[in-house]
Design a protein around this motif. Structure first.
Motif, PDB file in Angstrom:
ATOM      1  N   CYS A  93       0.790  -1.233   0.000  1.00  0.00           N
ATOM      2  CA  CYS A  93       0.000   0.000   0.000  1.00  0.00           C
ATOM      3  C   CYS A  93       0.817   1.276   0.000  1.00  0.00           C
ATOM      4  N   GLY A  94       2.132   1.190   0.301  1.00  0.00           N
ATOM      5  CA  GLY A  94       2.950   2.396   0.322  1.00  0.00           C
ATOM      6  C   GLY A  94       2.451   3.411   1.324  1.00  0.00           C
ATOM      7  N   ILE A  95       2.310   4.661   0.892  1.00  0.00           N
ATOM      8  CA  ILE A  95       1.879   5.734   1.793  1.00  0.00           C
ATOM      9  C   ILE A  95       0.365   5.753   1.982  1.00  0.00           C
ATOM     10  N   GLY A  96      -0.323   4.761   1.439  1.00  0.00           N
ATOM     11  CA  GLY A  96      -1.752   4.623   1.670  1.00  0.00           C
ATOM     12  C   GLY A  96      -2.638   5.429   0.754  1.00  0.00           C
ATOM     13  N   ARG A  97      -2.083   5.958  -0.340  1.00  0.00           N
ATOM     14  CA  ARG A  97      -2.853   6.875  -1.189  1.00  0.00           C
ATOM     15  C   ARG A  97      -4.093   6.201  -1.784  1.00  0.00           C
ATOM     16  N   VAL A  98      -3.966   4.949  -2.257  1.00  0.00           N
ATOM     17  CA  VAL A  98      -5.101   4.263  -2.866  1.00  0.00           C
ATOM     18  C   VAL A  98      -6.062   3.775  -1.798  1.00  0.00           C
ATOM     19  N   ALA A  99      -5.535   3.228  -0.727  1.00  0.00           N
ATOM     20  CA  ALA A  99      -6.384   2.736   0.358  1.00  0.00           C
ATOM     21  C   ALA A  99      -7.251   3.855   0.918  1.00  0.00           C
ATOM     22  N   ILE A 100      -6.660   5.019   1.141  1.00  0.00           N
ATOM     23  CA  ILE A 100      -7.404   6.151   1.688  1.00  0.00           C
ATOM     24  C   ILE A 100      -8.458   6.623   0.696  1.00  0.00           C
ATOM     25  N   ARG A 106      -0.331   5.765   8.008  1.00  0.00           N
ATOM     26  CA  ARG A 106      -1.141   5.998   9.210  1.00  0.00           C
ATOM     27  C   ARG A 106      -1.277   7.488   9.499  1.00  0.00           C
ATOM     28  N   ARG A 107      -0.200   8.231   9.282  1.00  0.00           N
ATOM     29  CA  ARG A 107      -0.274   9.681   9.506  1.00  0.00           C
ATOM     30  C   ARG A 107      -1.290  10.317   8.568  1.00  0.00           C
ATOM     31  N   ARG A 108      -1.284   9.912   7.310  1.00  0.00           N
ATOM     32  CA  ARG A 108      -2.183  10.499   6.321  1.00  0.00           C
ATOM     33  C   ARG A 108      -3.632  10.064   6.524  1.00  0.00           C
ATOM     34  N   ALA A 109      -3.833   8.916   7.144  1.00  0.00           N
ATOM     35  CA  ALA A 109      -5.193   8.388   7.324  1.00  0.00           C
ATOM     36  C   ALA A 109      -5.770   8.694   8.693  1.00  0.00           C
ATOM     37  N   GLU A 110      -5.103   9.505   9.457  1.00  0.00           N
ATOM     38  CA  GLU A 110      -5.543   9.761  10.825  1.00  0.00           C
ATOM     39  C   GLU A 110      -6.997  10.242  10.854  1.00  0.00           C
ATOM     40  N   GLY A 111      -7.798   9.597  11.713  1.00  0.00           N
ATOM     41  CA  GLY A 111      -9.196   9.971  11.854  1.00  0.00           C
ATOM     42  C   GLY A 111     -10.147   9.205  10.963  1.00  0.00           C
ATOM     43  N   ARG A 112      -9.627   8.367  10.060  1.00  0.00           N
ATOM     44  CA  ARG A 112     -10.482   7.580   9.172  1.00  0.00           C
ATOM     45  C   ARG A 112     -10.663   6.188   9.776  1.00  0.00           C
ATOM     46  N   GLY A 113     -11.880   5.894  10.200  1.00  0.00           N
ATOM     47  CA  GLY A 113     -12.115   4.649  10.918  1.00  0.00           C
ATOM     48  C   GLY A 113     -12.229   3.420  10.047  1.00  0.00           C
ATOM     49  N   THR A 114     -12.438   3.593   8.729  1.00  0.00           N
ATOM     50  CA  THR A 114     -12.654   2.427   7.875  1.00  0.00           C
ATOM     51  C   THR A 114     -11.366   1.914   7.237  1.00  0.00           C
ATOM     52  N   VAL A 115     -10.232   2.552   7.511  1.00  0.00           N
ATOM     53  CA  VAL A 115      -8.978   2.117   6.913  1.00  0.00           C
ATOM     54  C   VAL A 115      -7.926   1.931   7.997  1.00  0.00           C
ATOM     55  N   ARG A 116      -7.165   0.854   7.899  1.00  0.00           N
ATOM     56  CA  ARG A 116      -6.066   0.624   8.823  1.00  0.00           C
ATOM     57  C   ARG A 116      -4.878   0.055   8.066  1.00  0.00           C
ATOM     58  N   PHE A 117      -3.705   0.190   8.667  1.00  0.00           N
ATOM     59  CA  PHE A 117      -2.468  -0.208   8.008  1.00  0.00           C
ATOM     60  C   PHE A 117      -1.620  -1.062   8.940  1.00  0.00           C
ATOM     61  N   ALA A 118      -0.895  -2.008   8.343  1.00  0.00           N
ATOM     62  CA  ALA A 118      -0.017  -2.869   9.133  1.00  0.00           C
ATOM     63  C   ALA A 118       1.196  -3.257   8.296  1.00  0.00           C
TER      64      ALA A 118
END
Length: 281
Positions: free
Chosen positions: A139-146, A169-181
């Protein structure tokens, strides 16, 4: 690939100005707006070359640093391919997160957002499963997931790079439907049949390079529900599209997938080939 070939491809509309500029940087050739404007002036009928010159002018202050980035190690080497891959993307997450996940974004968040929106549009058009439970592999920096999270039940982003996961995780802060590991294991941390859409955008080439393709396909088949989709954008970086399509069809059958699409090029910006495999019930 030479500068001349890259410019000819762009002039014919075979690749976008963004991809052309990224390839020029990777080739280590002369990349400056004035030179590209002269090239465009010599081909007055080519809107693509004119757009390339304007793109270079708009990002002129980035070209030198992007050139240095392009000349740095961007492909894993050595015996431990997974560790090498993680180290490369750990560095890129700190030095140049946008360019690190898509050099053709030229390190510009707006350019990356446009390319991401185009990719997400294709994903949603291709697969009804995009509204369900999504796994973004690499997912990298989460751009697509977010970007997918707003219309999905849930999104899990996995990556080898701990630094990329931290940035996501920093970019997705506050979004409850997405998580990263972070996940460096062959087995994915997902229950059988728990995923509706498995996405691998520019990540499968690293799996193939590591010689882990068979276990990847087995895991994709395990975690996908029957009828779920595996979407792959760029099967490999081998430069042999016919081989990629042949391999996709052969391996899909061996792992319980039907091939819906193979080797399609649905993008105006990105030059990726797309594959859609559906888990056979």
């Amino acid at each position: 690939m030479t500068d001349r070939v890259i410019l000819e491809q762009c002039g014919r509309g075979e690749i976008s100005p963004q991809i052309a500029l990224a390839r020029l940087l990777l080739a280590g050739g002369r990349v400056d707006a004035a030179h590209l404007a002269d090239v465009a002036a010599g081909h007055p009928g080519s809107h693509q070359l004119a757009a390339l010159a304007r793109l270079a002018a708009r990002h002129g202050d980035r070209l030198e640093s992007l050139g240095r980035l392009a000349r740095s190690p961007l492909w894993p080497s050595g015996d431990d391919v997974l560790a090498s891959t993680a180290a490369i993307f750990d560095r890129l997450a700190v030095e140049a997160p946008e360019a690190g996940v898509a050099l053709y974004s030229l390190g510009d968040p707006d350019e990356l957002a446009a390319a991401t929106a185009e990719l997400v549009g294709v994903i949603r058009a291709w697969s009804p499963s995009a509204s369900g439970r999504i796994l973004d592999f690499g997912c990298g920096i989460g751009r697509v997931a977010i970007a997918l999270a707003d219309g999905a039940e849930s999104v899990l982003g996995l990556d080898l790079s701990g630094q990329m996961i931290a940035e996501a995780r920093r970019r997705a802060e506050g979004r409850g439907t997405v998580r990263f590991a972070r996940n460096a294991a062959a087995r994915l941390p997902v229950e059988p049949g728990a995923i509706d859409l498995f996405l691998a955008a520019d990540s499968l080439p690293y799996v193939i390079h590591a010689g882990a393709f068979d276990s990847f396909m087995a895991e994709a088949a395990r975690v996908l529900r029957p009828g779920g989709d595996l979407l792959v954008f760029n099967w490999s970086f081998r430069g042999d599209p016919e081989r990629d399509v042949t391999e996709a069809r052969a391996l899909a059958a061996g792992h319980g997938f039907a091939v819906i699409r193979a080797g399609e090029r649905p993008f105006a910006i990105w030059d990726a080939q797309g594959f859609q495999l559906r888990r056979i019930p």
